[in-house]
Design a protein around this motif. Structure first.
Motif, PDB file in Angstrom:
ATOM      1  N   VAL A   1     -30.051  32.358  -1.165  1.00 24.07           N
ATOM      2  CA  VAL A   1     -29.414  31.730  -0.006  1.00 24.07           C
ATOM      3  C   VAL A   1     -29.634  30.223  -0.022  1.00 24.07           C
ATOM      4  CG1 VAL A   1     -29.478  31.535   2.515  1.00 24.07           C
ATOM      5  CG2 VAL A   1     -29.462  33.794   1.429  1.00 24.07           C
ATOM      6  N   ILE A   2     -30.856  29.806  -0.245  1.00 22.60           N
ATOM      7  CA  ILE A   2     -31.144  28.370  -0.299  1.00 22.60           C
ATOM      8  C   ILE A   2     -30.344  27.708  -1.420  1.00 22.60           C
ATOM      9  CG2 ILE A   2     -32.943  26.657  -0.754  1.00 22.60           C
ATOM     10  CD1 ILE A   2     -34.903  28.671   0.600  1.00 22.60           C
ATOM     11  N   ALA A   3     -30.289  28.382  -2.568  1.00 22.11           N
ATOM     12  CA  ALA A   3     -29.534  27.839  -3.707  1.00 22.11           C
ATOM     13  C   ALA A   3     -28.043  27.752  -3.403  1.00 22.11           C
ATOM     14  CB  ALA A   3     -29.771  28.702  -4.945  1.00 22.11           C
ATOM     15  N   MET A   4     -27.499  28.743  -2.687  1.00 26.15           N
ATOM     16  CA  MET A   4     -26.083  28.717  -2.319  1.00 26.15           C
ATOM     17  C   MET A   4     -25.741  27.464  -1.523  1.00 26.15           C
ATOM     18  SD  MET A   4     -25.593  32.692  -1.136  1.00 26.15           S
ATOM     19  CE  MET A   4     -24.844  32.117   0.370  1.00 26.15           C
ATOM     20  N   PHE A   5     -26.571  27.162  -0.535  1.00 23.98           N
ATOM     21  CA  PHE A   5     -26.328  25.973   0.296  1.00 23.98           C
ATOM     22  C   PHE A   5     -26.489  24.690  -0.528  1.00 23.98           C
ATOM     23  CE2 PHE A   5     -26.644  29.064   3.604  1.00 23.98           C
ATOM     24  CZ  PHE A   5     -26.045  28.520   4.732  1.00 23.98           C
ATOM     25  N   ASP A   6     -27.474  24.673  -1.422  1.00 30.53           N
ATOM     26  CA  ASP A   6     -27.668  23.499  -2.280  1.00 30.53           C
ATOM     27  C   ASP A   6     -26.462  23.275  -3.189  1.00 30.53           C
ATOM     28  OD1 ASP A   6     -30.164  22.934  -1.225  1.00 30.53           O
ATOM     29  OD2 ASP A   6     -31.268  23.944  -2.845  1.00 30.53           O
TER      30      ASP A   6
ATOM     31  N   LEU B   1     -23.394  24.353  -2.728  1.00 30.10           N
ATOM     32  CA  LEU B   1     -22.261  23.955  -1.896  1.00 30.10           C
ATOM     33  C   LEU B   1     -22.289  22.457  -1.620  1.00 30.10           C
ATOM     34  CD1 LEU B   1     -19.919  24.965   0.158  1.00 30.10           C
ATOM     35  CD2 LEU B   1     -21.678  24.570   1.880  1.00 30.10           C
ATOM     36  N   GLU B   2     -23.437  21.962  -1.169  1.00 24.85           N
ATOM     37  CA  GLU B   2     -23.513  20.554  -0.786  1.00 24.85           C
ATOM     38  C   GLU B   2     -23.433  19.632  -1.996  1.00 24.85           C
ATOM     39  OE1 GLU B   2     -26.914  20.310   1.893  1.00 24.85           O
ATOM     40  OE2 GLU B   2     -25.577  20.811   3.552  1.00 24.85           O
ATOM     41  N   GLY B   3     -23.936  20.106  -3.131  1.00 29.96           N
ATOM     42  CA  GLY B   3     -23.811  19.311  -4.349  1.00 29.96           C
ATOM     43  C   GLY B   3     -22.378  19.215  -4.837  1.00 29.96           C
ATOM     44  N   ALA B   4     -21.614  20.286  -4.650  1.00 31.66           N
ATOM     45  CA  ALA B   4     -20.241  20.323  -5.157  1.00 31.66           C
ATOM     46  C   ALA B   4     -19.218  19.767  -4.171  1.00 31.66           C
ATOM     47  CB  ALA B   4     -19.864  21.764  -5.515  1.00 31.66           C
ATOM     48  N   LEU B   5     -19.415  20.035  -2.872  1.00 30.30           N
ATOM     49  CA  LEU B   5     -18.370  19.714  -1.896  1.00 30.30           C
ATOM     50  C   LEU B   5     -18.808  18.740  -0.809  1.00 30.30           C
ATOM     51  CD1 LEU B   5     -16.911  23.326  -1.415  1.00 30.30           C
ATOM     52  CD2 LEU B   5     -16.047  21.520  -2.917  1.00 30.30           C
ATOM     53  N   GLY B   6     -20.103  18.552  -0.631  1.00 33.85           N
ATOM     54  CA  GLY B   6     -20.583  17.651   0.410  1.00 33.85           C
ATOM     55  C   GLY B   6     -21.312  18.394   1.505  1.00 33.85           C
TER      56      GLY B   6
END
Length: 248
Positions: free
Chosen positions: A67-72, A74-79
């Protein structure tokens, strides 16, 4: 700059329909999936075709590190994340509670309850203004089964959605002054693939005909409600449980 949403379980059904509709509104979408990467990439393609941008993100919502990696990712790829659609969920073959194994119940609760809570917790950490965030939006995909109880079919599933409803109300009150709105949609008999995994592919069509409105619903109709809750048109709506169930 485009708004950014993470949708869990977005490779099919309500998740895919919501991703596609957000794309049509110009959003960037993280398409979470657990196993079927090909289906997730098809969702990405549909979001792009609708006018948005998207990326596929593998992750098991019941695993904290995932879950933590998913959010990371996401934010790395899309903001920076603006919205979470807490959609991932499973159902198992219909049977009375007395016949359910503990393995079945635990697996369903791990995905439907623990997974929903972990994703909501991570969103709260990143969105809350008091923690350095800019506010945001959470929509939980529950079910009217939380009201009806799922007797002789899915008492475990219904209970998991009841937990999601309670989390929606409590978290909305926690986060209201943090700039985060939290709501839930509660679909009824919606024509998606989840019914086949429960052993009755035609369940939505057969039982939907018995609703006051006289038919099953579509994933697109649920997506419309979700996207409204994510919009500025719903700016004074939080802690709401919105039934999308044809009057059931």
């Amino acid at each position: 700059m485009a708004k950014v949403a993470l949708i869990t379980g977005a490779s099919r059904g309500i998740g895919r329909a919501t991703a596609r509709l957000l794309g049509a509104h110009g959003w960037s979408v993280g398409v979470n999936f657990a196993r079927d990467e090909q289906a997730a990439q098809e969702t990405v393609r549909q979001v792009s075709q609708a006018g948005g941008s998207a990326c596929a993100i593998r992750g098991n919502v019941a695993d904290e590190a995932d879950v933590i990696a998913m959010f990371d990712v996401l934010e790395g790829a899309l903001g920076r994340i603006d919205a979470l659609v807490n959609n991932a969920g499973i159902v198992a073959p219909a049977m009375p509670l007395a016949d359910m194994s503990v393995t079945r119940i635990k697996q369903l609760f791990d995905i439907n309850i623990l997974g929903a809570y972990l994703c909501a917790r991570e969103a709260a950490r990143r969105m809350s203004r008091g923690r350095g965030g800019a506010g945001g939006l959470i929509v939980n995909v529950s079910s009217v089964a939380a009201r009806h109880g799922g007797p002789n079919e899915y008492v475990d599933y219904a209970g998991s959605k009841g937990a999601m409803d309670t989390m929606t109300i409590g978290l909305a009150k926690e986060l209201a002054r943090e700039g985060v709105r939290v709501n839930a949609v509660r679909p009824g008999f919606i024509d998606t693939e989840i019914h086949a995994s429960g052993g009755w592919p035609d369940r939505a069509a057969v039982l939907g005909a018995q609703t006051p409105i006289g038919r099953s619903g579509s994933a697109d109709e649920v997506a419309e409600a979700i996207v409204w809750l994510l919009s500025d048109a719903a700016s004074y709506v939080t802690a709401a449980l919105l039934d999308v169930s044809g009057g059931r």
